[in-house]
Write a protein that holds these residues in place. Sequence first.
Motif, mmCIF file in Angstrom:
data_model
loop_
_atom_site.group_PDB
_atom_site.id
_atom_site.type_symbol
_atom_site.label_atom_id
_atom_site.label_comp_id
_atom_site.label_asym_id
_atom_site.label_seq_id
_atom_site.Cartn_x
_atom_site.Cartn_y
_atom_site.Cartn_z
ATOM 1 N N GLN A 1 0.798 -1.224 0.000
ATOM 2 C CA GLN A 1 0.000 0.000 0.000
ATOM 3 C C GLN A 1 0.833 1.279 0.000
ATOM 4 O OE1 GLN A 1 -3.441 0.025 2.550
ATOM 5 N NE2 GLN A 1 -4.293 -1.596 1.280
ATOM 6 N N GLN A 2 2.121 1.204 0.266
ATOM 7 C CA GLN A 2 2.954 2.403 0.290
ATOM 8 C C GLN A 2 4.271 2.203 -0.459
ATOM 9 O OE1 GLN A 2 2.454 5.486 2.472
ATOM 10 N NE2 GLN A 2 0.389 4.812 2.099
ATOM 11 N N ILE B 1 -11.054 0.665 -0.463
ATOM 12 C CA ILE B 1 -9.970 0.097 0.341
ATOM 13 C C ILE B 1 -10.403 -0.058 1.804
ATOM 14 C CG2 ILE B 1 -7.576 0.435 1.107
ATOM 15 C CD1 ILE B 1 -7.189 2.039 -1.510
ATOM 16 N N GLY C 1 -9.477 -3.590 2.702
ATOM 17 C CA GLY C 1 -8.214 -3.723 3.426
ATOM 18 C C GLY C 1 -7.076 -4.048 2.474
ATOM 19 N N GLY D 1 -7.509 -4.294 -1.293
ATOM 20 C CA GLY D 1 -7.595 -3.055 -2.060
ATOM 21 C C GLY D 1 -6.265 -2.622 -2.653
ATOM 22 N N SER D 2 -5.166 -3.262 -2.214
ATOM 23 C CA SER D 2 -3.839 -2.906 -2.746
ATOM 24 C C SER D 2 -3.752 -3.077 -4.251
ATOM 25 C CB SER D 2 -2.745 -3.772 -2.113
ATOM 26 O OG SER D 2 -2.953 -3.906 -0.745
ATOM 27 N N LEU E 1 -4.066 0.269 -5.754
ATOM 28 C CA LEU E 1 -2.947 1.162 -5.458
ATOM 29 C C LEU E 1 -1.734 0.829 -6.319
ATOM 30 C CD1 LEU E 1 -3.407 1.162 -1.610
ATOM 31 C CD2 LEU E 1 -3.911 3.042 -3.160
ATOM 32 N N GLN F 1 0.522 9.535 5.389
ATOM 33 C CA GLN F 1 1.272 8.318 5.047
ATOM 34 C C GLN F 1 1.981 7.745 6.272
ATOM 35 O OE1 GLN F 1 1.104 11.047 3.285
ATOM 36 N NE2 GLN F 1 1.150 10.642 1.096
ATOM 37 N N LEU G 1 -0.758 6.548 9.135
ATOM 38 C CA LEU G 1 -1.290 5.196 8.916
ATOM 39 C C LEU G 1 -0.499 4.151 9.703
ATOM 40 C CD1 LEU G 1 -3.202 3.276 7.338
ATOM 41 C CD2 LEU G 1 -1.612 3.372 5.436
ATOM 42 N N TYR H 1 -2.317 8.744 -4.240
ATOM 43 C CA TYR H 1 -2.419 7.288 -4.089
ATOM 44 C C TYR H 1 -1.750 6.758 -2.822
ATOM 45 C CZ TYR H 1 -4.975 6.035 -8.246
ATOM 46 O OH TYR H 1 -5.979 5.859 -9.150
ATOM 47 N N THR H 2 -0.806 7.496 -2.242
ATOM 48 C CA THR H 2 -0.270 7.025 -0.966
ATOM 49 C C THR H 2 -1.088 7.578 0.209
ATOM 50 O OG1 THR H 2 1.320 8.840 -1.004
ATOM 51 C CG2 THR H 2 2.110 6.691 -1.739
ATOM 52 N N THR H 3 -1.855 8.655 -0.056
ATOM 53 C CA THR H 3 -2.718 9.192 0.996
ATOM 54 C C THR H 3 -4.012 8.392 1.099
ATOM 55 O OG1 THR H 3 -1.847 11.378 0.502
ATOM 56 C CG2 THR H 3 -3.813 11.304 1.855
ATOM 57 N N PRO I 1 -4.802 5.161 0.983
ATOM 58 C CA PRO I 1 -4.914 4.064 1.951
ATOM 59 C C PRO I 1 -4.998 4.560 3.397
ATOM 60 C CG PRO I 1 -2.737 4.091 0.927
ATOM 61 C CD PRO I 1 -3.595 5.044 0.161
#
Lengths: 85, 567
Positions: A56-57, B66, B70, B73-74, B77, B207, B210, B291-293, B295
């Motif tokens: 995810q990151q 997502i 969870g 959902g990756s 991303l 980011q 999380l 896209y990193t925010t 999640p």
Amino acid sequence: MTHQEKMKAYWRKNVKILLSLLVVWFCVSFGCGILLVDFFNQWHIGGFKLGFWFAQQGSIYVFVLLIFVYVWLLNRLDREFDVHE
Amino acid sequence: MDILVWTYILVGLSFALYIGIAIWTRAGSTKEFYVAGGGVSPLANGMATGADWMSAASFISMAGVISFAGYDGSVYLMGWTGGYVLLALLLAPYLRKFGKFTVPDFVGDRYYSNKARVVAVICAIFISFTYVAGQMRGVGIVFSRYLEVDINTGVVIGMCIVFFYAVLGGMKGITYTQVAQYCVLIFAFMVPAIFVSMQLTSNPIPQLGLGGTVSDGTFLLDKLDGVLTELGFNAYTTGQKPMIDMFAITLALMVGTAGLPHVIVRFFTVPRVKDARLSAGYALVFIAILYTTAPAVAAFGIYNAIDSVAEKPVNDLPEWVQNWQQTQLIQIDDKNGDGMVQYLAEAEKNELTIDKDIMVLANPEIAELPNWVVGLVAAGGMAAALSTAAGLLLVISTSVSRDLVKNFNPGISDKKELMIARAAAAVAVVVAGYFGVNPPGFVAQVVAFAFGLAAASFFPVIIMGIFSKRMNKEGAIAGMLTGLVFTLSYIIYFKFGTDLFGVPAAHLTAENWLFGISPEGIGSVGMLLNFIVGFVVSMVTPAPPVAVQEMVEDIRIPRGAGEAQSH
């Protein structure tokens, strides 16, 4: 080296750069984020399980880096072979 | 001032800005209309690509998807960002060097065949229309939710705005409005996310938040895993989808992204090959910010929703919950009559239904932000939907005026071609608006498949066209058709099999999927088939003409891109 041989050599080097960067691309996303996610999940960084973080990151950060590394390597290669604009 | 007034002010200001830019940058020639004159800076193009790429779905719905999926959902991303690596490394620089205006242009020239060109035009138009219908609907929904007008009125207003700057400005107008739209949408997405992150984890960077801790000192993700498993759901950080399906969907989305005509065409607008490479990098930076925010927004959203609603008295819920109950996006039904809200995995006992869109839309209210932030989110959602719609409409109009009309009537004057392009854009806006007002039931399902189709049709023929000199027209046409027919049939069979062919629904379940791959991921198999069939067919048919082989050699070398634009 004739012009044609030179261009062939340029293309071969270019493809080599592409392939090595794509290996990294595959490893961080499909590798760490999907295929080996459970394996990587045994470690943590902060509150993240590592595999989950890659999915995810981390993979996204590496993607961004990869493109800039590519730009840098190719600009250098273009100058080396005198095909830059 | 109340929310409605702020929304009118902010949405109105943003529209005035877009129209102002459109008037300032109107296109005077076909080159300006198709590729903004080819003089866009890599940074501006990167920003425009970001707005072009991030649709109403990315802005409003993705975080919510997502929240409920969870780890699963990756796929979105990684899939919707990883494609840019392929685009930057394998496509953008070479297509820029090729130096014409559209994807079918490349397919037609490289495979010296008008048949291949027409197949490409049909794919491009089909992909773009399925995609644009969803955007128009998105515009309507944002309008109706925030401005309290009817969805259809919202669609019509959206149509008028897009009509104005896409028809007038062409690619030049679209590019600079997209730059403005990117700024609006990213600001609107980040402000609430930063505040929610601060509130929940005391870390202003979502980011990092999380991975941070909540007020009681436990990690947010651990706590979320615990809460969800207690309620009978699956843990947030582990997946449900089979690994092979995760793999196939991610691959299909990545490759599909790299094969989408409205994204590819953006890289024709920069002056040089090295700008095309760099521009893809900037584009991904701008996309990665959202896209990193997302999640983080997803995890904060579901955490907040459970925390403020589950096991709370029905009559004493926070104000934002009551507000969104009116729009039906949150529904509470006290089934067992105990006066409390139970949120459970078991459908019969669950009393709380949350729409996925709430995670982004209600964010400002959850964080108790001032009313202007709510108006900002409305303007952001609108910017995301409008910018994507405009990019797609341009692909449609270009396909008609250039790949069909100009190609078959080469003598046509520039002025006339420009007029046809404008007319085609106008017709496309009206058709897209029609689909926005009367959405065919399948639109929501079909948008995701646009990627499968792009993956199975365009991506392999473009790659082979650049990286193999031996690839010929027979191989390309056979490959494209195989990939397309296979992918389309699989999707239609599993999604519409019951309605169309009367296949019993029991046959269409996951057990019968090929290798366990869902219709969403089947584009990756279609892509492989395209490569294999294309390769085999080209080996048993004659090599392409020498002129084409020389063209391939030429597009591999950066120097000389400036001159290649006209022909």
